[in-house]
Motif scaffolding. Structure first.
Motif, short mmCIF file in Angstrom:
data_model
loop_
_atom_site.label_atom_id
_atom_site.label_comp_id
_atom_site.label_asym_id
_atom_site.label_seq_id
_atom_site.Cartn_x
_atom_site.Cartn_y
_atom_site.Cartn_z
N ARG A 34 0.84 -1.21 0.00
CA ARG A 34 0.00 0.00 0.00
C ARG A 34 0.87 1.25 0.00
NH1 ARG A 34 -5.47 -1.51 2.48
NH2 ARG A 34 -5.27 -3.76 2.57
N GLY A 35 1.98 1.19 0.74
CA GLY A 35 2.92 2.30 0.78
C GLY A 35 3.53 2.57 -0.58
N ILE A 36 3.83 1.49 -1.30
CA ILE A 36 4.41 1.61 -2.64
C ILE A 36 3.40 2.24 -3.60
CG2 ILE A 36 5.36 0.34 -4.61
CD1 ILE A 36 6.35 -1.78 -2.51
N ILE A 37 2.14 1.84 -3.48
CA ILE A 37 1.08 2.41 -4.33
C ILE A 37 1.01 3.93 -4.10
CG2 ILE A 37 -1.42 2.49 -4.74
CD1 ILE A 37 -1.38 -0.61 -4.05
N THR A 38 1.08 4.32 -2.83
CA THR A 38 1.07 5.75 -2.47
C THR A 38 2.28 6.45 -3.09
OG1 THR A 38 -0.07 5.23 -0.42
CG2 THR A 38 1.00 7.37 -0.54
N MET A 39 3.45 5.81 -3.03
CA MET A 39 4.67 6.38 -3.63
C MET A 39 4.46 6.65 -5.12
SD MET A 39 7.75 4.04 -2.03
CE MET A 39 9.07 4.79 -3.00
N ILE A 40 3.85 5.69 -5.82
CA ILE A 40 3.61 5.83 -7.26
C ILE A 40 2.64 6.99 -7.50
CG2 ILE A 40 2.70 4.72 -9.35
CD1 ILE A 40 3.63 2.00 -8.06
N GLU A 41 1.57 7.03 -6.70
CA GLU A 41 0.57 8.10 -6.83
C GLU A 41 1.18 9.48 -6.58
OE1 GLU A 41 -3.43 5.52 -5.59
OE2 GLU A 41 -2.35 6.64 -4.05
N GLU A 42 2.17 9.53 -5.70
CA GLU A 42 2.81 10.80 -5.36
C GLU A 42 3.93 11.18 -6.33
OE1 GLU A 42 4.03 10.21 -1.32
OE2 GLU A 42 2.01 10.56 -0.52
N GLY A 43 4.16 10.30 -7.32
CA GLY A 43 5.17 10.59 -8.34
C GLY A 43 6.60 10.48 -7.86
N ARG A 44 6.85 9.55 -6.94
CA ARG A 44 8.21 9.34 -6.45
C ARG A 44 9.10 8.75 -7.54
NH1 ARG A 44 7.94 8.52 -0.74
NH2 ARG A 44 10.15 7.98 -0.76
N GLU A 45 10.41 8.82 -7.30
CA GLU A 45 11.39 8.32 -8.28
C GLU A 45 11.18 6.83 -8.57
OE1 GLU A 45 13.92 9.84 -10.00
OE2 GLU A 45 13.17 11.75 -9.22
N CYS A 46 11.25 6.47 -9.85
CA CYS A 46 11.06 5.08 -10.26
C CYS A 46 12.05 4.13 -9.59
CB CYS A 46 11.15 4.95 -11.78
SG CYS A 46 9.69 5.59 -12.61
N VAL A 47 13.28 4.57 -9.42
CA VAL A 47 14.29 3.71 -8.82
C VAL A 47 13.93 3.38 -7.36
CG1 VAL A 47 15.90 5.56 -8.13
CG2 VAL A 47 16.79 3.26 -8.59
N ASP A 48 13.37 4.35 -6.65
CA ASP A 48 12.93 4.13 -5.26
C ASP A 48 11.77 3.14 -5.23
OD1 ASP A 48 14.83 5.96 -4.45
OD2 ASP A 48 13.42 7.63 -4.34
N ILE A 49 10.85 3.31 -6.17
CA ILE A 49 9.68 2.43 -6.26
C ILE A 49 10.13 1.00 -6.58
CG2 ILE A 49 7.56 1.95 -7.56
CD1 ILE A 49 7.41 5.11 -7.93
N ALA A 50 11.04 0.88 -7.54
CA ALA A 50 11.55 -0.44 -7.93
C ALA A 50 12.23 -1.13 -6.75
CB ALA A 50 12.52 -0.30 -9.10
N GLN A 51 12.99 -0.36 -5.97
CA GLN A 51 13.68 -0.90 -4.80
C GLN A 51 12.67 -1.44 -3.78
OE1 GLN A 51 15.81 2.06 -2.52
NE2 GLN A 51 17.39 0.59 -1.94
N GLN A 52 11.61 -0.68 -3.54
CA GLN A 52 10.57 -1.09 -2.60
C GLN A 52 9.79 -2.31 -3.12
OE1 GLN A 52 10.35 0.08 0.54
NE2 GLN A 52 12.18 1.20 -0.09
N LEU A 53 9.52 -2.33 -4.42
CA LEU A 53 8.83 -3.48 -5.01
C LEU A 53 9.69 -4.74 -4.88
CD1 LEU A 53 7.20 -2.02 -8.25
CD2 LEU A 53 6.00 -3.11 -6.36
N HIS A 54 10.98 -4.58 -5.07
CA HIS A 54 11.91 -5.71 -4.93
C HIS A 54 11.86 -6.26 -3.50
CE1 HIS A 54 15.38 -8.20 -5.72
NE2 HIS A 54 15.98 -7.71 -4.66
N ALA A 55 11.84 -5.36 -2.53
CA ALA A 55 11.80 -5.76 -1.12
C ALA A 55 10.51 -6.50 -0.77
CB ALA A 55 11.97 -4.53 -0.22
N VAL A 56 9.39 -5.99 -1.26
CA VAL A 56 8.10 -6.62 -0.94
C VAL A 56 7.98 -7.97 -1.67
CG1 VAL A 56 6.50 -5.65 -2.68
CG2 VAL A 56 5.70 -6.05 -0.38
#
Length: 101
Positions: A34-56
Protein backbone atom coordinates in the motif's frame (compact mmCIF):
# COMPACT_ATOMS: atom_id res chain seq x y z
CA UNK A 1 -23.78 -23.95 -0.19
CA UNK A 2 -25.91 -24.42 2.94
CA UNK A 3 -24.82 -23.32 6.40
CA UNK A 4 -24.29 -26.95 7.35
CA UNK A 5 -21.85 -27.49 4.46
CA UNK A 6 -20.02 -24.31 5.38
CA UNK A 7 -19.62 -25.44 8.99
CA UNK A 8 -18.42 -28.83 7.85
CA UNK A 9 -15.71 -27.40 5.60
CA UNK A 10 -14.21 -25.60 8.62
CA UNK A 11 -14.55 -28.51 11.05
CA UNK A 12 -10.91 -29.43 10.44
CA UNK A 13 -9.11 -26.30 9.23
CA UNK A 14 -5.84 -27.04 7.47
CA UNK A 15 -3.36 -25.09 9.58
CA UNK A 16 0.26 -25.53 10.50
CA UNK A 17 2.20 -23.87 13.29
CA UNK A 18 3.94 -21.51 10.89
CA UNK A 19 0.66 -20.15 9.47
CA UNK A 20 0.41 -17.45 12.14
CA UNK A 21 3.92 -16.20 11.35
CA UNK A 22 3.15 -16.29 7.62
CA UNK A 23 -0.03 -14.23 8.17
CA UNK A 24 2.03 -11.63 10.09
CA UNK A 25 4.56 -11.46 7.26
CA UNK A 26 1.88 -11.12 4.60
CA UNK A 27 0.07 -8.39 6.54
CA UNK A 28 3.39 -6.51 6.77
CA UNK A 29 3.92 -7.03 3.02
CA UNK A 30 0.34 -5.83 2.43
CA UNK A 31 1.06 -2.60 4.30
CA UNK A 32 4.34 -2.24 2.45
CA UNK A 33 2.56 -2.69 -0.89
CA UNK A 34 0.00 0.00 0.00
CA UNK A 35 2.92 2.30 0.78
CA UNK A 36 4.41 1.61 -2.64
CA UNK A 37 1.08 2.41 -4.33
CA UNK A 38 1.07 5.75 -2.47
CA UNK A 39 4.67 6.38 -3.63
CA UNK A 40 3.61 5.83 -7.26
CA UNK A 41 0.57 8.10 -6.83
CA UNK A 42 2.81 10.80 -5.36
CA UNK A 43 5.17 10.59 -8.34
CA UNK A 44 8.21 9.34 -6.45
CA UNK A 45 11.39 8.32 -8.28
CA UNK A 46 11.06 5.08 -10.26
CA UNK A 47 14.29 3.71 -8.82
CA UNK A 48 12.93 4.13 -5.26
CA UNK A 49 9.68 2.43 -6.26
CA UNK A 50 11.55 -0.44 -7.93
CA UNK A 51 13.68 -0.90 -4.80
CA UNK A 52 10.57 -1.09 -2.60
CA UNK A 53 8.83 -3.48 -5.01
CA UNK A 54 11.91 -5.71 -4.93
CA UNK A 55 11.80 -5.76 -1.12
CA UNK A 56 8.10 -6.62 -0.94
CA UNK A 57 8.54 -9.28 -3.63
CA UNK A 58 11.29 -10.93 -1.57
CA UNK A 59 9.10 -10.83 1.56
CA UNK A 60 6.20 -12.52 -0.24
CA UNK A 61 8.50 -15.10 -1.82
CA UNK A 62 9.92 -15.93 1.63
CA UNK A 63 6.39 -16.34 3.05
CA UNK A 64 5.51 -18.66 0.16
CA UNK A 65 8.65 -20.74 0.71
CA UNK A 66 7.93 -21.06 4.42
CA UNK A 67 4.35 -22.17 3.70
CA UNK A 68 5.44 -24.80 1.17
CA UNK A 69 8.35 -26.12 3.23
CA UNK A 70 6.09 -26.38 6.27
CA UNK A 71 3.49 -28.21 4.20
CA UNK A 72 6.17 -30.61 2.98
CA UNK A 73 7.44 -31.25 6.52
CA UNK A 74 3.97 -31.91 7.93
CA UNK A 75 2.31 -33.65 5.03
CA UNK A 76 5.14 -35.92 3.96
CA UNK A 77 4.14 -38.47 6.61
CA UNK A 78 0.56 -38.56 5.31
CA UNK A 79 1.83 -38.99 1.77
CA UNK A 80 4.15 -41.83 2.72
CA UNK A 81 1.45 -43.71 4.66
CA UNK A 82 -1.05 -43.16 1.83
CA UNK A 83 1.43 -44.59 -0.68
CA UNK A 84 1.80 -47.61 1.59
CA UNK A 85 -1.95 -48.09 1.15
CA UNK A 86 -1.64 -47.77 -2.62
CA UNK A 87 -3.21 -44.28 -2.79
CA UNK A 88 -1.83 -41.89 -5.41
CA UNK A 89 -3.80 -38.71 -4.64
CA UNK A 90 -1.57 -37.35 -1.82
CA UNK A 91 1.49 -37.83 -4.05
CA UNK A 92 -0.19 -35.79 -6.78
CA UNK A 93 -1.00 -33.01 -4.30
CA UNK A 94 2.60 -33.12 -3.16
CA UNK A 95 3.90 -32.77 -6.73
CA UNK A 96 1.47 -29.89 -7.34
CA UNK A 97 2.65 -27.76 -4.41
CA UNK A 98 6.34 -28.14 -5.25
CA UNK A 99 5.69 -26.43 -8.62
CA UNK A 100 5.29 -23.18 -6.70
CA UNK A 101 8.72 -23.26 -5.05
Amino acid sequence: MSEHDHEHSHAHPHTHQSHEAIIKRLKRADGHLRGIITMIEEGRECVDIAQQLHAVEKAICQAKRTLIQDHIDHCLEDTVSALGNGERAPLEAFKQITKYL
